[in-house]
Design an enzyme around this catalytic site. Structure first.
Site, PDB file in Angstrom:
ATOM      1  N   GLY A 718       0.827  -1.200   0.000  1.00 34.66           N
ATOM      2  CA  GLY A 718       0.000   0.000   0.000  1.00 34.66           C
ATOM      3  C   GLY A 718       0.858   1.245   0.000  1.00 34.66           C
ATOM      4  O   GLY A 718       2.071   1.220   0.229  1.00 34.66           O
ATOM      5  N   GLY A 720       0.908   5.230   1.500  1.00 30.04           N
ATOM      6  CA  GLY A 720       0.338   6.149   2.466  1.00 30.04           C
ATOM      7  C   GLY A 720       0.740   7.579   2.217  1.00 30.04           C
ATOM      8  O   GLY A 720       1.294   7.937   1.164  1.00 30.04           O
ATOM      9  N   PHE A 722       3.071   9.422   3.670  1.00 27.86           N
ATOM     10  CA  PHE A 722       4.484   9.754   3.721  1.00 27.86           C
ATOM     11  C   PHE A 722       5.379   8.680   3.112  1.00 27.86           C
ATOM     12  O   PHE A 722       6.593   8.760   3.197  1.00 27.86           O
ATOM     13  CB  PHE A 722       4.922   9.994   5.168  1.00 27.86           C
ATOM     14  CG  PHE A 722       4.324  11.245   5.769  1.00 27.86           C
ATOM     15  CD1 PHE A 722       4.570  12.485   5.220  1.00 27.86           C
ATOM     16  CD2 PHE A 722       3.488  11.159   6.868  1.00 27.86           C
ATOM     17  CE1 PHE A 722       4.019  13.628   5.774  1.00 27.86           C
ATOM     18  CE2 PHE A 722       2.934  12.294   7.421  1.00 27.86           C
ATOM     19  CZ  PHE A 722       3.198  13.543   6.866  1.00 27.86           C
ATOM     20  N   GLY A 723       4.816   7.640   2.541  1.00 27.02           N
ATOM     21  CA  GLY A 723       5.657   6.616   1.956  1.00 27.02           C
ATOM     22  C   GLY A 723       4.880   5.392   1.531  1.00 27.02           C
ATOM     23  O   GLY A 723       3.652   5.419   1.433  1.00 27.02           O
ATOM     24  N   VAL A 725       4.498   0.897   1.744  1.00 29.03           N
ATOM     25  CA  VAL A 725       4.692  -0.265   2.606  1.00 29.03           C
ATOM     26  C   VAL A 725       4.877  -1.503   1.726  1.00 29.03           C
ATOM     27  O   VAL A 725       4.088  -1.749   0.809  1.00 29.03           O
ATOM     28  CB  VAL A 725       3.494  -0.471   3.562  1.00 29.03           C
ATOM     29  CG1 VAL A 725       3.742  -1.663   4.469  1.00 29.03           C
ATOM     30  CG2 VAL A 725       3.248   0.783   4.384  1.00 29.03           C
ATOM     31  N   LYS A 740       7.882  -0.155   6.015  1.00 28.42           N
ATOM     32  CA  LYS A 740       7.366   1.154   5.636  1.00 28.42           C
ATOM     33  C   LYS A 740       8.541   2.044   5.265  1.00 28.42           C
ATOM     34  O   LYS A 740       9.353   2.411   6.117  1.00 28.42           O
ATOM     35  CB  LYS A 740       6.562   1.767   6.777  1.00 28.42           C
ATOM     36  CG  LYS A 740       5.995   3.147   6.449  1.00 28.42           C
ATOM     37  CD  LYS A 740       5.186   3.681   7.620  1.00 28.42           C
ATOM     38  CE  LYS A 740       4.596   5.056   7.331  1.00 28.42           C
ATOM     39  NZ  LYS A 740       3.822   5.573   8.483  1.00 28.42           N
ATOM     40  N   ASP A 849      -5.181   9.831  13.757  1.00 30.29           N
ATOM     41  CA  ASP A 849      -5.538   9.399  12.396  1.00 30.29           C
ATOM     42  C   ASP A 849      -6.160   8.011  12.422  1.00 30.29           C
ATOM     43  O   ASP A 849      -5.761   7.109  11.696  1.00 30.29           O
ATOM     44  CB  ASP A 849      -4.298   9.402  11.500  1.00 30.29           C
ATOM     45  CG  ASP A 849      -4.666   9.383  10.006  1.00 30.29           C
ATOM     46  OD1 ASP A 849      -5.837   9.693   9.682  1.00 30.29           O
ATOM     47  OD2 ASP A 849      -3.793   9.080   9.186  1.00 30.29           O
TER      48      ASP A 849
END
Length: 976
Positions: A718, A720, A722-723, A725, A740, A849
């Site tokens: 996936g 996200g 900021f980066g 995974v 991650k 979050d």
């Protein structure tokens, strides 16, 4: 699949069969002379024979030079011209393609090749047969498309291409066959829509296209086919509403639209405008509104199937349906939960041949009256489960002497089960679980010699289990769990070799497990948990070679585990916790390759814990409460077996000197080490990895590059904020992790890395994603590289389970959705994690979050909260001091973040609680807070509030209502 759904062509078949038999009656055969032989026809037939690759019955043996071709098997010629007019080779098991030369049989009127194994494409040359009237190619293996040029056969009256593998669209050219009466193209792979040109077939009597992939809407022009008697479009992908003009086809006898996505309500005059209706099947659609009162006027109805829709209101009187055989209305919202909902049952006493009634999973209330005994004596299935029916089970039910299946589970029945009910000797499935029944389980159960499933769990039955059950030699599923039963387990019960599933959990049973348990050769699941059973596990249990699930927790069992269990290598779950077992943990567990859960906690086991097989992964085993165990993998946190031995030995003087010397040297080494670190910090920039301390493994960029196969797209789990995974494999394939990788080009990515490190280094909870280590290094190009390594969660994120259709390649269509209980358990897991973060961690932490994408599920669907990239410590301090900053910046995701955050308010634990509330609503409604339906003042919160509490079922995720299971599955799921 229900009985009704297993025969979707119930009435159409009978209609078509009668007509086609009449059409197929052969024209009188007249043998011709050699002088009248037509060479073209003979060569065409020989070419047909040449393509046949298998003729097991020798049907074409007579096709030789010794006989005139008009005398060959299956061939009929005309009197005048000695030309082939009928080729009938139905039911001959012929294999191979149809020769194109069949198009040379120019006088052919009937081509009947049904129920064979013919394959390849239907030859286009058939379109040259201008005299062709009957074309029957059903139940073969034809592929390709329906030839459009058969529209040139203008005399065609019957086409049957059903039960093949034809693809493509329905040819629009078929609309030119003005004489066509029967068009059967069901059970293929047809796509596209129903062509409006079929509205030109004014002679059409039967049109069946069920079990295909046809999409689009139903053309309104079909309502102009005034001769139409049968219309079958079930099990396709049709959408929209049914044109009102179709409900005015007074000639209609069979109407089948099951398993589509049709919607709308039924016209109130339906029973008046369709007086000849015999079958009306619209189950598994999206219809709403009430069932019309006029339906009773369709007095010829034989089958009424309207299940799995959204119908509301009361079930109307059906008193005029004298010929009704099957009534199916399950999985709707029928009834209001009050007295009067079951009045329709009295009207059904006129249906003297009724054999099947299913009104499960509705909102029907009130009590069953004695009038239920006046229903048809032919009734074999009575399905009233999952409603709000109260009162006693009427004794008059004994009159229904042909009952085979009774489903009354999940209601509010009270009192005893009528003793005469157990005299209905044809019963094979009885489920009365989840009610308020009490009394003894009678010994007269022995009369049910055909019984193979009996569910009486979740009631208040008391007394002992009758030994007479041992005479039910066909019994496969037995569930008496969650009652007040006492006494011992009868040894007669342990002799039923037919048993697949036995649940006696949560009672007050005592004594030992009978030695005869070894007779249960087919047993797959045994649940004896939460009783007062004692003794040792009998060695004969090792004879139950199919045993997959074993639950014996919460009893008084003792002794060591028998060696005979080593033969049961199909185990998936074993729970022996909270007993008094002792001895060593057998090493044969290491070889159980399918075992995914082993719970031995709170016993008296001793010795070394194995380290291979299931024992390599801490999440698969539970060992708590066994103080004498040692060794095992570090995650189990057991003391070393060697150190335990040292403590038992007496310290000698020499040993003391050696230990003192070693301690002194270690102290000196530590002093030198700290001096080195002090010097090293001066000469090299400190790495952000230091936030984890020394208890975490150290991984380099190269090791992570290798573990993820070069951060391959195939391993991408996936992306996200900021980066990204990735899935990785460490330690030569022994450990699967999630990596991650921070994209440091994104603003705030470095701070997110530090924030997550600070948060995760000091918190430990079973419902938080476990961080294994961090990596702060440089990549192969000399750029900064930062990554976090987590424990891998095999079931991915909660988001991918709640919205599987939106995540390609994540959850397959045949994957099961989360049940109500599974969702509730996950919600509890998340709540426990938040409670820990807010109140019991080293410092209060606000996650900021919380959403389904940040809830990860392990192999047991346990929820774990992850992604602490924007988490905040309370009270907030600056990043430079090692903790996170104040609330400036991003504070959550749209739809989940608390409203006050949008007005500049500081983060707080209340904000997490708000996000948790939105998460709960999404879990149980199946709708995102950002769904396009939410606009203006309507949001997910108001949407749920308006439905509370009378209409909650209308907003709940529809998949929650499709998970009731009656017959035991060979893979049961157990939740504690």
């Amino acid at each position: 699949m229900d009985l009704l759904e297993s025969c979707p062509l119930f009435l159409l078949t009978s209609i078509v069969l009668a007509v086609l038999l009449q059409l197929g009656s052969g024209i009188p055969h007249v043998a011709g002379s050699e002088h009248g032989r037509n060479e073209t026809d003979r060569l065409g037939l020989l070419a047909f024979k040449a393509e046949i690759t298998s003729d097991p019955f020798g049907s074409l043996n007579s096709w030789n030079q010794s006989l005139h071709f008009c005398q060959w098997t299956g061939v009929t010629c005309g009197r005048r011209h000695q030309r082939v007019i009928v080729l009938n080779l139905d039911d001959r098991k012929l294999a191979g393609p149809i020769s194109p030369h069949v198009g040379n049989l120019s006088f052919l009127r009937k081509l009947k090749l049904g129920n064979n194994s013919l394959s390849h494409e239907i030859p286009q040359e058939i379109g040259r047969l201008k005299r062709l009237q009957i074309l029957l190619l059903h139940q073969n293996s034809f592929t390709g498309e329906i030839p459009a040029n058969i529209s040139g056969c203008l005399d065609l009256t019957a086409i049957n291409f059903s039960r093949n593998s034809l693809g493509g669209k329905i040819p629009v050219e078929l609309g030119s066959l003005s004489k066509l009466k029967y068009l059967l193209i069901d059970t293929n792979n047809l796509t596209g829509s129903v062509p409006p040109t079929l509205g030109n077939l004014s002679s059409l009597i039967i049109f069946v296209a069920e079990i295909n992939n046809i999409s689009g809407s139903i053309p309104d022009v079909l309502g102009g086919l005034t001769n139409l008697e049968g219309l079958g479009l079930g099990q396709n992908r049709l959408v929209g509403t049914i044109p009102l003009s179709i409900f005015n086809l007074s000639s209609l006898r069979s109407f089948n639209m099951i398993w589509n996505q049709l919607q709308g309500s039924l016209p109130s005059s339906l029973g008046n405008t369709l007086p000849n209706l015999e079958e009306f099947s619209i189950g598994r659609n999206l219809f709403t509104g009430c069932i019309p009162d006029s339906l009773s006027n369709a007095s010829k109805l034989v089958r009424l199937e309207m299940g799995s829709n959204k119908f509301t209101g009361k079930i109307p009187s059906l008193e005029k349906l004298y010929d009704l055989l099957q009534l199916s209305l399950p999985n709707n919202y029928l009834g209001v939960g009050e007295a009067g909902d079951l009045d329709f049952l009295s009207s059904l006493t006129n249906a003297t041949y009724l054999s099947y009634m299913d009104v499960r999973t509705n909102n029907l209330g009130g009590m069953l009256t004695e009038s239920i005994g006046n229903l048809s004596s032919y009734l074999s299935e009575l399905l009233l489960a999952d409603n709000k029916i109260s009162g006693i089970i009427p004794p008059s039910m004994r009159k229904l002497v042909n009952l085979q299946r009774i489903l009354l589970f999940s209601n509010q029945f009270t009192g005893n089960i009528p003793i005469d009910l157990w005299n209905l000797q044809k019963l094979n499935i009885v489920s009365i679980r989840d009610n308020r029944l009490f009394g003894n389980i009678p010994s007269s159960l022995e009369n049910l010699t055909l019984l193979y499933a009996l569910y009486l769990d979740e009631n208040n039955f008391h007394g002992s289990i009758p030994p007479s059950l041992g005479k039910c030699h066909r019994l496969e599923s037995l569930s008496f769990g969650i009652n007040n039963l006492s006494g011992t387990i009868p040894q007669e019960l342990a002799t039923l070799s037919s048993l697949l599933f036995m649940n006696l959990s949560q009672n007050q049973l005592s004594g030992s497990v009978p030695l005869e348990v070894g007779n249960l050769k087919n047993l797959e699941a045994l649940d004896l948990s939460e009783n007062m059973l004692s003794g040792q596990i009998p060695s004969t249990l090792g004879s139950c070679v199919k045993l997959t699930f074993l639950y014996m927790e919460g009893n008084l069992f003792w002794g060591s585990l028998p060696s005979s269990l080593r033969d049961l290598r199909g185990f998936e779950v074993i729970d022996l916790s909270r007993n008094r077992f002792s001895g060593k943990i057998p090493d044969y567990f290491e070889g159980f390759v399918f075992l995914r859960k082993l719970n031995l906690s709170f016993n008296d086991f001793e010795g070394a814990v194995p380290e291979r097989g299931l024992f390599k992964v801490a999440t698969g085993v539970s060992m708590e409460g066994n103080d004498k165990l040692c060794g095992g993998i570090p995650e189990l946190q057991l003391h070393s077996c060697n150190s335990e031995g040292l403590r038992r030995n007496r310290f000698t003087f020499s040993l003391k000197v050696i230990v003192a010397t070693i301690v002194g040297l270690l102290g000196l080494i530590l002093v030198l080490f700290f001096l080195y670190l002090y010097w090293f910090k001066k000469t090299k920039k400190a790495s952000s990895f230091r936030v984890f301390g020394n208890s975490f493994m150290k991984l380099s960029y190269q090791s992570l590059l290798k573990a993820t196969d070069g951060f391959s797209q195939d391993n991408l789990l996936g992306i996200g904020g900021f980066g990204s995974v990735y899935k990785g494999i460490l330690d030569q394939g022994d450990r699967v992790v999630a990596v991650k990788v921070l994209n440091l080009q994104f603003r705030g990515a470095s701070k997110s890395f530090i924030a997550e490190c600070n948060a995760l280094k000091s918190i430990r909870h079973r419902n938080l994603v476990k961080v294994l280590t961090a990596c702060s290094s440089v990549d192969c190009n000399g750029n900064d590289f930062k990554a976090l390594v987590y424990e891998f969660m095999v079931n991915g994120s909660l988001e991918k389970w709640l919205h599987p259709n939106e995540n390609e390649n994540e959850v397959s269509e045949d994957s099961r959705s989360l049940s109500f209980l599974e969702r509730l358990n996950i919600a509890i897991d998340v709540a426990c994690a938040l409670d820990y973060l807010h109140h019991y961690g080293p410092e209060p932490i606000v996650h900021c979050d919380l959403k389904p994408g940040n809830i990860l599920l392990d192999d047991e669907l346990t929820g774990h909260v992850g992604d602490f990239g924007i988490a905040r410590f309370l009270p907030t301090v600056t990043y430079e001091s090692g903790n996170q900053s104040s609330s400036i910046g991003v504070k959550g995701s749209i739809g989940y973040a608390a409203p006050e955050y949008g007005m500049g308010s500081e983060v707080s634990t209340s904000g997490d609680v708000y996000s948790y509330g939105i998460l709960l609503l999404e879990m149980f409604t199946g709708k995102r807070p950002t769904d396009h339906m939410f606009s203006d003042s309507l949001n997910l919160h108001n949407f749920a509030k308006m439905a509370f509490s009378e209409q909650v079922a209308s907003i709940a995720d529809s998949t929650l209502f499709q998970q009731k299971k009656i017959i035991y599955s060979s893979r049961p799921y157990k939740t504690h």
